[in-house]
Scaffold this motif. Structure first.
Motif, mmCIF file in Angstrom:
data_model
loop_
_atom_site.group_PDB
_atom_site.id
_atom_site.type_symbol
_atom_site.label_atom_id
_atom_site.label_comp_id
_atom_site.label_asym_id
_atom_site.label_seq_id
_atom_site.Cartn_x
_atom_site.Cartn_y
_atom_site.Cartn_z
ATOM 1 N N ILE A 78 9.986 61.532 8.835
ATOM 2 C CA ILE A 78 9.807 61.219 7.417
ATOM 3 C C ILE A 78 10.772 60.095 7.060
ATOM 4 O O ILE A 78 11.947 60.120 7.434
ATOM 5 C CB ILE A 78 10.080 62.453 6.549
ATOM 6 C CG1 ILE A 78 9.104 63.577 6.909
ATOM 7 C CG2 ILE A 78 9.946 62.114 5.063
ATOM 8 C CD1 ILE A 78 9.431 64.901 6.261
ATOM 9 N N VAL A 79 10.257 59.094 6.344
ATOM 10 C CA VAL A 79 11.060 57.953 5.921
ATOM 11 C C VAL A 79 11.483 58.157 4.470
ATOM 12 O O VAL A 79 10.670 58.487 3.606
ATOM 13 C CB VAL A 79 10.274 56.636 6.042
ATOM 14 C CG1 VAL A 79 11.108 55.463 5.538
ATOM 15 C CG2 VAL A 79 9.848 56.402 7.479
ATOM 16 N N TRP A 80 12.778 57.963 4.238
ATOM 17 C CA TRP A 80 13.347 58.027 2.897
ATOM 18 C C TRP A 80 13.951 56.667 2.579
ATOM 19 O O TRP A 80 14.476 55.995 3.474
ATOM 20 C CB TRP A 80 14.447 59.088 2.830
ATOM 21 C CG TRP A 80 14.013 60.437 3.295
ATOM 22 C CD1 TRP A 80 13.810 60.853 4.582
ATOM 23 C CD2 TRP A 80 13.704 61.558 2.469
ATOM 24 N NE1 TRP A 80 13.404 62.160 4.609
ATOM 25 C CE2 TRP A 80 13.333 62.630 3.320
ATOM 26 C CE3 TRP A 80 13.728 61.783 1.089
ATOM 27 C CZ2 TRP A 80 12.972 63.880 2.836
ATOM 28 C CZ3 TRP A 80 13.374 63.029 0.598
ATOM 29 C CH2 TRP A 80 13.000 64.060 1.465
ATOM 30 N N SER A 81 13.905 56.249 1.340
ATOM 31 C CA SER A 81 14.455 54.939 1.002
ATOM 32 C C SER A 81 15.206 54.980 -0.319
ATOM 33 O O SER A 81 14.950 55.819 -1.188
ATOM 34 C CB SER A 81 13.339 53.892 0.918
ATOM 35 O OG SER A 81 12.525 54.123 -0.223
ATOM 36 N N ARG A 82 16.137 54.048 -0.413
ATOM 37 C CA ARG A 82 16.851 53.807 -1.673
ATOM 38 C C ARG A 82 16.950 52.311 -1.841
ATOM 39 O O ARG A 82 17.230 51.578 -0.868
ATOM 40 C CB ARG A 82 18.236 54.454 -1.631
ATOM 41 C CG ARG A 82 19.020 54.317 -2.926
ATOM 42 C CD ARG A 82 20.306 55.127 -2.880
ATOM 43 N NE ARG A 82 21.329 54.522 -3.713
ATOM 44 C CZ ARG A 82 22.615 54.873 -3.690
ATOM 45 N NH1 ARG A 82 23.024 55.827 -2.868
ATOM 46 N NH2 ARG A 82 23.482 54.272 -4.479
ATOM 47 N N LEU A 83 16.703 51.822 -3.034
ATOM 48 C CA LEU A 83 16.765 50.404 -3.326
ATOM 49 C C LEU A 83 18.033 50.081 -4.093
ATOM 50 O O LEU A 83 18.616 50.942 -4.766
ATOM 51 C CB LEU A 83 15.545 49.980 -4.160
ATOM 52 C CG LEU A 83 14.163 50.319 -3.596
ATOM 53 C CD1 LEU A 83 13.074 49.781 -4.516
ATOM 54 C CD2 LEU A 83 13.994 49.776 -2.186
#
Length: 365
Positions: A170-175
């Motif tokens: 699972i890919v998680w991201s924060r910008l």
């Protein structure tokens, strides 16, 4: 832009590795949880190999855009874990990874480390940072949420495993534009991990429940539970589906004995609409249908307390047992659905739709 060799952040110090960290690094590498969730980890490194890595390899990666840090207690400098930020300068993006010493877990170290590395990357111009977790590694997924990352996608067969097997991640991201606040799970956890009225208990399905689920749903599965060997994976991934708000699968247990007697699910959770669908893969047998109504009522009360405004359910026209359970829990019939449920051989069966509102449940109770 230069990256510091050491800096303090809330709850953690990130610094270069030292020889005295050897025992801690070995403890991480030999930990069964680390080996399970870290491709390539075997636990067979000795102290000399770790010391060589500390003196040479942990620093040589900096030239390649990977910044490895030891995580330490900011007061005592005790080694707590390992973290890295891998930078792809061309895309102004990065990826974070972390491991925590077994004796330092459940102290917020991973979250503090992840936040510190993310803040470091954004301060140096990165616009996007990712985390990647295995489906079954729910603790790491909780860290992602706590550090302000959002669940984004699934990558199939992205990590190599043993014997030619590959792991989905699972890919998680924060910008950089995100506020970094903790992201609350869409579907909250059960209070104290379970619901009980002293007669029945409900708890989430998890790893190790495949045999119990198989005994309840039979070899053909149903209502989202797959048949056969896939049940092992399905049960192992159930906590992650819950955390993502996709579906809550719950075993119904006889409270005095702990024996599984049913399987319920809360599906299609839509917080904005206040809507969810209640499903049953297995309900207690005829002599225990009162327990089924109890379990459904417990689950419904919790769902309403968690923000649901309406629960829907469907029962096949010939499924008298499920209809009685729903009625016993206060659900009201809404109408007949023609050819609504699939049947083996390409046939379709009629069904009845039901709904429960908090006012219905109060009247029934």
């Amino acid at each position: 832009m230069e990256y510091p060799s050491e800096f303090d952040a809330p709850g953690v110090r990130l610094r270069a590795y030292r020889d005295e960290d050897t025992a801690g690094v070995l403890a991480i590498g030999r930990d069964p949880e680390t080996i399970r969730y870290t491709p390539g980890a075997s636990g067979d490194r000795d102290a000399e190999a770790v010391r060589t890595w500390i003196r040479v390899h942990s620093r040589s990666r900096w030239a390649e855009g990977r910044y490895d840090y030891a995580a330490a207690d900011p007061q005592t400098d005790e080694f707590l874990g390992s973290g890295y930020l891998r930078v792809t300068a061309r895309w102004a993006s990065g990826e974070i990874g972390y491991l925590v010493r077994p004796t330092a877990r459940r102290r917020g170290v991973a979250t503090a480390m992840t936040r510190a590395l993310a803040d470091l990357g954004f301060a140096r111009g990165l616009r996007r940072i990712e985390l990647r977790t295995m489906w079954e590694n729910v603790n790491s997924q909780r860290v992602a949420l706590a550090a302000g990352f959002r669940r984004e996608a699934e990558l199939r067969a992205a990590l190599p495993g043993d014997s030619g097997h590959s792991h989905d991640v699972i890919v998680w991201s924060r910008l950089a534009a995100d506020d970094g606040a903790r992201v609350p799970p869409l579907l909250p956890p059960l209070p104290a991990g379970a619901l009980s009225d002293g007669v029945v208990t409900l708890r989430g399905v998890g790893p190790g429940d495949a045999a119990a689920v198989r005994a309840l749903v039979g070899p053909d599965g149903g209502w989202g539970a797959p048949p056969g060997h896939d049940l092992v994976t399905w049960c192992a991934r159930s906590p992650a589906r819950w955390l993502a708000g996709e579906r809550a699968d719950l075993l119904v247990l006889d409270a005095p004995t702990g024996a599984p007697v049913g399987l319920l699910a809360l599906d299609r959770w839509e917080p904005a609409a206040g809507h969810a669908v209640l499903c049953a893969a297995a309900v207690p047998q005829e002599r225990r249908q009162g327990d089924g109504a109890r379990a459904v009522a417990l689950l419904a009360a919790w769902a309403f307390s968690a923000g649901a405004a309406r629960l829907a359910a469907v029962a096949a026209a010939d499924d008298i047992a499920w209809q009685r359970v729903l009625s016993g829990a206060g659900f009201q019939p809404q109408g007949r659905l023609a050819a609504f449920l699939p049947r083996p051989g390409g046939a379709w069966a009629d069904a009845f739709s039901y709904a429960l509102l908090p006012s219905y449940q109060s009247a029934a109770g």
